[in-house]
Design a protein around this motif. Structure first.
Motif, short mmCIF file in Angstrom:
data_model
loop_
_atom_site.label_atom_id
_atom_site.label_comp_id
_atom_site.label_asym_id
_atom_site.label_seq_id
_atom_site.Cartn_x
_atom_site.Cartn_y
_atom_site.Cartn_z
N LEU A 62 0.83 -1.21 0.00
CA LEU A 62 0.00 0.00 0.00
C LEU A 62 0.86 1.26 0.00
O LEU A 62 0.73 2.13 -0.86
CB LEU A 62 -0.92 -0.01 1.23
N PHE A 63 1.83 1.31 0.96
CA PHE A 63 2.65 2.53 1.06
C PHE A 63 3.59 2.65 -0.13
O PHE A 63 3.87 3.75 -0.60
CB PHE A 63 3.40 2.56 2.38
N GLY A 64 4.06 1.50 -0.62
CA GLY A 64 4.92 1.53 -1.80
C GLY A 64 4.19 2.16 -2.99
O GLY A 64 4.72 3.03 -3.68
N GLN A 65 2.94 1.73 -3.19
CA GLN A 65 2.18 2.28 -4.31
C GLN A 65 1.82 3.74 -4.06
O GLN A 65 1.78 4.55 -5.00
CB GLN A 65 0.89 1.47 -4.56
N LEU A 66 1.54 4.07 -2.81
CA LEU A 66 1.24 5.48 -2.50
C LEU A 66 2.44 6.35 -2.81
O LEU A 66 2.30 7.46 -3.34
CB LEU A 66 0.85 5.63 -1.03
N LEU A 67 3.65 5.84 -2.51
CA LEU A 67 4.86 6.61 -2.81
C LEU A 67 5.00 6.78 -4.32
O LEU A 67 5.26 7.88 -4.81
CB LEU A 67 6.09 5.90 -2.24
N LEU A 68 4.79 5.66 -5.06
CA LEU A 68 4.85 5.76 -6.52
C LEU A 68 3.84 6.78 -7.03
O LEU A 68 4.12 7.58 -7.91
CB LEU A 68 4.54 4.40 -7.15
N GLY A 69 2.66 6.75 -6.42
CA GLY A 69 1.61 7.70 -6.81
C GLY A 69 2.04 9.12 -6.54
O GLY A 69 1.81 10.02 -7.36
N LEU A 70 2.71 9.30 -5.41
CA LEU A 70 3.17 10.64 -5.05
C LEU A 70 4.23 11.13 -6.04
O LEU A 70 4.25 12.30 -6.43
CB LEU A 70 3.75 10.61 -3.63
N ILE A 71 5.10 10.19 -6.45
CA ILE A 71 6.13 10.55 -7.45
C ILE A 71 5.47 10.95 -8.76
O ILE A 71 5.76 12.01 -9.33
CB ILE A 71 7.08 9.35 -7.69
#
Lengths: 326, 295
Positions: B12-21
């Motif tokens: 979840l947090f990994g994808q959220l970080l990718l989303g933020l990037i």
């Protein structure tokens, strides 16, 4: 596009026969003669490609040149219909005329859905919205189970016409394509020169005034959007049968850009201009196919030159010289 | 809570970080488009190509001249922005008296030329650009692993976005700019050189795209097509946000990046189209865009 609208309806010139100005009749007859004789001298598949793109460009130009709406996503209808027609012919064994009809119908439906949303914005927003929706169709074509992903739908059969006539040979199939494309062009000509077409031009020139005259502007815009999408679909569906292939190229945004270029260099405010544009671009792609990305550079350069120096297009200029709208 | 949803927190947090990037890039690019549109009234279709050119110039500076990442971060936007100024003077400036759609067509042609030229010279396979040594490695935050470089991208983009907002909304130059957006003739009558303001604005917008390109170079491989597909998504972001407000463009960019990241977790098949679906909904509910002024 209110820049230099030279084009006027044929009524001003006086000479008319069969409901159209005489020089338009001459052009139609000349085109028909050329394309009837051409397959005996030129490669039929190349000619069929020109015909399909001519119809595509004219259908697109109905929206841009006469509706004043720049759609940057017409690949969605062209390519979408190509997929439907290819799938129908291959998986269901449907006859060619039905494949084309199914493709046209699905493009009209897609045009209705996207058009309903897109006409809520004007000008460059309209262009961006249509482009974004076309990209959505592209992703659908990439992922949907029946489109074959990166491979597309290959080896599409050319079935019996009306279930009776064998038209699989390129030379015979050519006349089937010619009939469809000329039918499409005549329909487009009729739309442009109908009262409906006159209202469209009024909306293009001055939308607030058309509203104040009591026209339901959005209905006209939606109607012309659907017509344009449907005929672009006819072109795409036919093209799928010609090349026996529906692929991601047909729905990619570069295809949307190409059709804009065809209309632009042929002449946006002319009836026949996009045909010239399509012939020029297809010929160019044909002869420069070996040069890879240089074709892209060349297309971009033509775009830039056409916008900066040559906004009327080939037939726009000729029409001005002859003082006859093309 | 995570067990209930059946999703590992790392995912979840990994994808959220990718989303933020991704959101950082959406924000920087849509900001550039909005700034250019505000003054020039054209949509810069070449924005994606200029973003790509920014990444390529960074790669060339490193490969041919040995100039490292930090130098490229300054030089590449300057070079690409200067090229943008030349393009504006030679070509775009001739179209201001015409329908705005011609500007779109012209910049589309330019995008094709730029992409084609890079594709001819460097192919489409993509070139690697190593992460600068300062930012190699990462932090273990307990619930996820945070690569240093990605954290830097988010920070840098927030700084650039906020800086741009500050310059336009709070400084004297920004006031001229906003005034020229409202009424160029009047601003010209006050003795401000509006054509030069327009040229510099275009150069700035292009430089912003190139800056985003340099930031992207170590994350994505440097590839002639890297801007083409991105720019279409950014168009959708611009339609959703509306181009009326600078802050709106920034917020929409980051927000949509996060939503896209979440979609990757919960419904991966839909992640490619979720932004377009949101665009359709926004068009139905609020056609002018979330932060847009009604035309």
């Amino acid at each position: 596009m209110t820049d230099q609208t030279l084009e006027r309806t044929g009524t001003a010139t006086g000479e008319r026969s069969m409901g159209m100005p005489r020089h338009h009749l001459v052009i139609f007859a000349g085109l028909l003669m050329f394309f009837l004789v051409a397959p005996f001298f030129l490669y039929p598949v190349f000619l069929m490609k020109v015909l399909c793109f001519a119809l595509f460009a004219c259908a697109f130009n109905l929206l841009l040149g006469y509706g004043g709406l720049l759609s940057f996503g017409h690949a969605a209808y062209f390519g979408g219909a190509a997929y439907v027609s290819a799938h129908a012919a291959k998986a269901w064994g449907v006859t060619p005329e039905l494949s084309v009809l199914l493709g046209t119908g699905s493009a009209a439906l897609l045009g209705l859905v996207i058009g309903l949303l897109a006409i809520r914005r004007q000008g460059i927003y309209f262009a961006m919205v249509t482009l974004a929706f076309a990209q959505m169709v592209f992703f659908f074509a990439l992922q949907a189970p029946f489109t074959g992903g990166e491979d597309g739908i290959q080896a599409v059969p050319r079935n019996m016409l009306f279930g009776i006539f064998d038209i699989a040979q390129d030379r015979v199939f050519y006349f089937f394509v010619l009939a469809i494309v000329f039918g499409g062009l005549l329909i487009l000509y009729r739309i442009i020169h109908s009262p409906f077409g006159q209202v469209l031009k009024a909306i293009r020139e001055n939308e607030p005034r058309s509203i104040s005259l009591g026209y339901q502007v959005n209905r006209y815009k939606l109607a012309v959007f659907v017509m344009s999408a449907a005929l672009a679909g006819t072109a795409g569906a036919t093209k799928a049968l010609v090349f026996q292939l529906a692929s991601l190229t047909d729905v990619h945004w570069t295809m949307s850009g190409e059709v804009v270029l065809m209309a632009l260099i042929g002449g946006m405010h002319t009836v026949f201009g996009p045909i010239v544009g399509a012939a020029v671009i297809v010929t160019m792609q044909n002869y420069f196919a070996g040069f890879g990305a240089w074709v892209t550079v060349l297309q971009g350069t033509i775009f830039v030159i056409a916008v900066l120096l040559f906004r009327e297009g080939v037939l726009g200029v000729i029409g001005r010289w002859l003082k006859k709208p093309m | 809570m995570f067990e209930l949803l059946g999703i590992a927190p790392q995912a979840l947090f990994g994808q959220l970080l990718l989303g933020l990037i991704n959101g950082s890039f959406y924000a920087m690019l849509s900001l550039g488009l909005a700034v250019i549109f505000g003054l020039l009234n054209i949509i810069n279709f070449a924005h994606g190509a200029q973003y790509m050119a920014g990444a390529f110039v960074a790669w060339m500076l490193l490969t041919y001249l040995g100039i490292p990442y930090w130098g490229a971060l300054v030089l590449s936007p300057l070079l690409v922005g200067a090229a943008g100024i030349v393009i504006e003077r030679l070509m775009i400036a001739r179209l201001y008296h015409l329908d705005h759609l011609y500007g779109l067509l012209l910049t589309f042609g330019l995008a094709l030329i730029i992409q084609g030229l890079f594709r001819n010279s460097y192919g489409i396979s993509g070139l690697p650009y190593t992460i600068p040594t300062e930012f190699q490695g990462g932090q273990n935050l307990g619930f996820m692993f945070l690569p240093n470089y990605r954290a830097w991208v988010v920070v840098a983009s927030v700084i650039v976005c906020f800086g741009t907002w500050f310059m336009i909304e709070k400084t004297r130059l920004g006031a001229y700019l906003r005034a020229a957006t409202e009424n160029p003739t009047m601003v010209g009558a006050f003795g401000i050189n509006v054509p030069r303001l327009i040229t510099l604005t275009y150069g700035f917008g292009v430089a912003l795209a190139a800056f985003a390109g340099v930031l992207a170079a170590p994350i994505y491989s440097v590839n002639p097509n890297m801007g083409a597909d991105l720019i279409i998504v950014v168009f959708a972001v611009v339609v959703i946000g509306g181009m009326g407000s600078i802050l709106g463009a920034i917020l929409t960019g980051f927000g949509l990046g996060l939503i896209e990241g979440l979609t990757k977790v919960f419904y991966p098949e839909g992640s490619a189209v979720v932004i377009f679906v949101i665009m359709a909904i926004v068009l139905m509910v609020k056609p002018a865009g979330l932060f847009g002024r009604t035309a």
